[in-house]
Each structure stands twice: as structure tokens, then as C-alpha cells.
Design an enzyme around this catalytic site. Sequence first.
Site, mmCIF file in Angstrom:
data_model
loop_
_atom_site.group_PDB
_atom_site.id
_atom_site.type_symbol
_atom_site.label_atom_id
_atom_site.label_comp_id
_atom_site.label_asym_id
_atom_site.label_seq_id
_atom_site.Cartn_x
_atom_site.Cartn_y
_atom_site.Cartn_z
ATOM 1 N N PHE A 301 -1.196 -0.075 5.106
ATOM 2 C CA PHE A 301 -1.925 -1.039 4.265
ATOM 3 C C PHE A 301 -2.128 -2.327 5.075
ATOM 4 C CE2 PHE A 301 1.108 1.452 1.756
ATOM 5 C CZ PHE A 301 0.268 2.172 0.917
ATOM 6 N N ASN A 306 -3.114 -8.867 9.345
ATOM 7 C CA ASN A 306 -2.277 -10.036 9.068
ATOM 8 C C ASN A 306 -0.891 -9.917 9.687
ATOM 9 O OD1 ASN A 306 -1.855 -12.598 7.522
ATOM 10 N ND2 ASN A 306 -0.362 -11.367 6.405
ATOM 11 N N ASN A 349 -6.806 7.626 4.007
ATOM 12 C CA ASN A 349 -6.473 7.578 2.581
ATOM 13 C C ASN A 349 -4.972 7.826 2.455
ATOM 14 O OD1 ASN A 349 -6.207 7.789 -0.149
ATOM 15 N ND2 ASN A 349 -7.770 9.362 -0.420
ATOM 16 N N ASP A 370 2.803 -3.129 3.221
ATOM 17 C CA ASP A 370 2.306 -4.234 2.407
ATOM 18 C C ASP A 370 1.265 -3.695 1.429
ATOM 19 O OD1 ASP A 370 1.669 -6.693 1.341
ATOM 20 O OD2 ASP A 370 0.505 -7.378 3.061
ATOM 21 N N CYS A 396 4.129 -7.271 -3.998
ATOM 22 C CA CYS A 396 3.604 -8.267 -4.931
ATOM 23 C C CYS A 396 3.832 -7.849 -6.373
ATOM 24 C CB CYS A 396 2.111 -8.514 -4.681
ATOM 25 S SG CYS A 396 1.079 -7.043 -4.887
#
Length: 440
Positions: A301, A306, A349, A370, A396
Site C-alpha cells: 500500500f 511516502n 491487487n 500502510d 488509521c
Amino acid sequence: MAQFYSEKFTKKSKKTTACRQVKIQSLDYQGLGVAKIEGKTWFIENALPGEEIEMRPIDEKRQYGHGKAVKILKKSSERQLPSCAVYRECGGCQMQHIPLALQRETKQKALFQRLQKLQNTPIDFQPMIVGEPNGYRRRTRLSIALQAGKVVIGFRQQGSNHIIPLTECEVLLPSLSALLPKLSELLTAWQNKKALGHIELVQADNTIAMLFRHVGTLSEKDAVALKIFAAREELSLFVMISEQQIEHWCGQSPYYVVSGCQIGFSMRDFIQVNAELNAKMVSQALAWLGPSKNDRILDLFCGVGNFTLPLAKMAGQVVGVEGVIEMVQQAKQNAEFNQLENVAFYQTNLDEPFIEQPWAQEPFNKVLLDPARNGAWFCLDHLCALAPERICYVSCNPATLVRDAQKLIEQGYRLEKVAMIDMFPQTGHLESISVFVKAT
């Protein structure tokens, strides 16, 4: 109260309207007061522990209910006056009536208690990673609507399609908040008001980027006004004519810098909204993974890189995997710009088996995860088959983190360290970073 419920209150089973008097026992991590009524747990908006309130039920299910305090009969000494004038109507922030220290304490306690129940060995719970409580959002999406014949710009009211007009917003970076009244003035003179869609603003390190959503072609007068506005405010202007067509009208392509890497992104790409906390989070991930030239690291991910690119500056080889092909293409460009030749990006995927993928044929000794809010459950079996010695999981959503952590523990990993990240102060969102190590 460390209860992470997964059902959404919008999935309503039955609705009652009679108000009831209740006493609030505790606070959950989303800032909702918790009360017991005839053995059933209720989560109540705008209520603090120790308060006696009059509650209006919003939704009631078999195991729990959702309500809102409409009258405070006995007020908590902890309650504070929200500083935002539209706090009650907007719904963008849920916790301004709660002192910042209590917000953080409640979130952290709920997460840590739930995680510690998953294993017998102690977890090293680290100090919370914190930043500024206001003025932190570098990205926002503004709704536009015609209300009573007038163009309004702002956020949607909680549980409604009604737009709350905004002239400022405390959680936005000041540079973005300052644009709100100027945008309202621009749109007041707009010719084809019914064709207005929405506006996205992003404060990059080199520019403020604005994505302007418009249904169909702009009139010549509106197009000229928009270009003049963008030039005056020194914006990078992108115009979305359709879902598949975004035009770059003026200004620089946006980027931000993290851990010495310049990360370019498009207006459709995901980036963390809190730049200060993103930098601290990346630094923490690097410290906990401890990349060296002997490591081959997998970043699942990965987005536009980042974490991947900062890892590549320190590791021997890094592979980033992402489901969205456009973000993979952007990540490749970012690697080339930063002159990093030991990193490769692939589109895959991740809810399908990936053990046979070419990029998974070599071993990985460390992994960074992430995922989005739905977590990484669907790829954990395939990931564990690679048998990495160390996994850093950025989450998150505490509910999916707890679920995924339990699976990793069952697969022979030990949860070593956890830190909460106060990425979204004044809201019920909770970010965290964890490290799992292969049990010996």
C-alpha cells in the site's frame, strides 16, 4: 471504554424519538459519551463522563444505541467552550468540547488496552506522537451548493446534505483558511452556478494546488475569472471537466518533502493531511524498522512512495506495491527524480494471492504496511508466507488494526511496540504505528 464497534450508525435498524435522562459513565475514543440504559450501551454525542444529560436517541440496535445530548442537566468541570462558531452544525470536528489532554488520553488508553489483551507478553507502549492541535490540515474538500438562490461554500452538516457556509476553519492551515472568503466572492459572480461541483485545496511545499470541479465546459467569462483568481493567489490550478478528465491550467506540479525525499503527487493521489505528523511518522517508521544496506524491504500500500523512498535511502533494496496504477507511475517518477536506483514499484491487487508475483520471488526480511481504513486482513496470509522478521504497521483505524494484529499474533508474530499518532486533533480519528517481530 476500549470498545471498537465496526457497524456504522447510518445502517439504521429502528429509530426512537423520546428523550431520556442518563448519566455518562465514560468516554470512548471517538469522543462519544458512554452510558448504560437497561443493560444496553449507548454512545452519545456531546456528552462527557460524570454529566447528567437529556439524550435524544438517533439510532437503536439490538446491542447498542446512538444518541445526542440535547440538554446538559449536570455539566462536567472538564467541558470547554468550542472555539469554532459553527462547531455544533458542521460536524467536521467532533471533540472541541473536550480538552486536548483528555482527547489524547482517551484515544491512547482505548487503543493500548485493546491491543494488550491480544497477547500475554507486555507491549512497549511508546509516548504519543503529537503536533499542533489546530491549523494542521494541508488538504481539504469544499462543497458548493445553491441555497436560497445563493452560492455557499463550506462543509456538509453532520448527517445532512446541507452546506455550512465557512469564512474560516481552525483546523485548516492558515494559508488554506484564508482562501475561503475569497473563493466565496469568486463564486458569487459565477455565471453558470448550477454547474459548480466542489473544490479541493492542497498546501504543497512549493504551491497551493486547487482542483476545481465543474460540470461541463466553463463559459469564457467564468474561465477568465478563474484564471485571474489563480494568478492573483499564486495557485496551481487544475480543472476537472469530467470524472476522467482533469486539465492543468497553470502553476507548478505540487510536491512535498519528507526525510530528504521530494514526493510529487497528483490531485487524485492520497497524501497524509497533516504534514508535521507525517514527517514524524515516517521518521518513527525508519527508526523502528532500522533499515540497513543488508535489508530487502517490502512496502505494501505504498502510494506515491511516502515511506518507500525514505526507506530506499537507507536500505539495500526496497519494493513498493500499490493497487492504483496512476500512483505506481507517480512513485516511479519520484524515485527517478530522487535518483534512487535501489527501489522498484509494482501495481498489484493486494486482495488476491501475490506469492507468485515476480516481485515476491526474492525474500523480504522487513515489511511496512500502510493500508486504508479497511486494513490489511485480505493480504496477511500471503504476507506471512514471505516470513519477514519485522513488520511495521501504520493504521488509521483501530478496529481493523486490532483484528489484523490478532491474526499476525496467531501467525507467530509478537507485537513489540506501539505508538499513537495524534494525526487528527479535535476529531474522532485515530492513527497509530506498531511493530511486530517474528517470534523465536
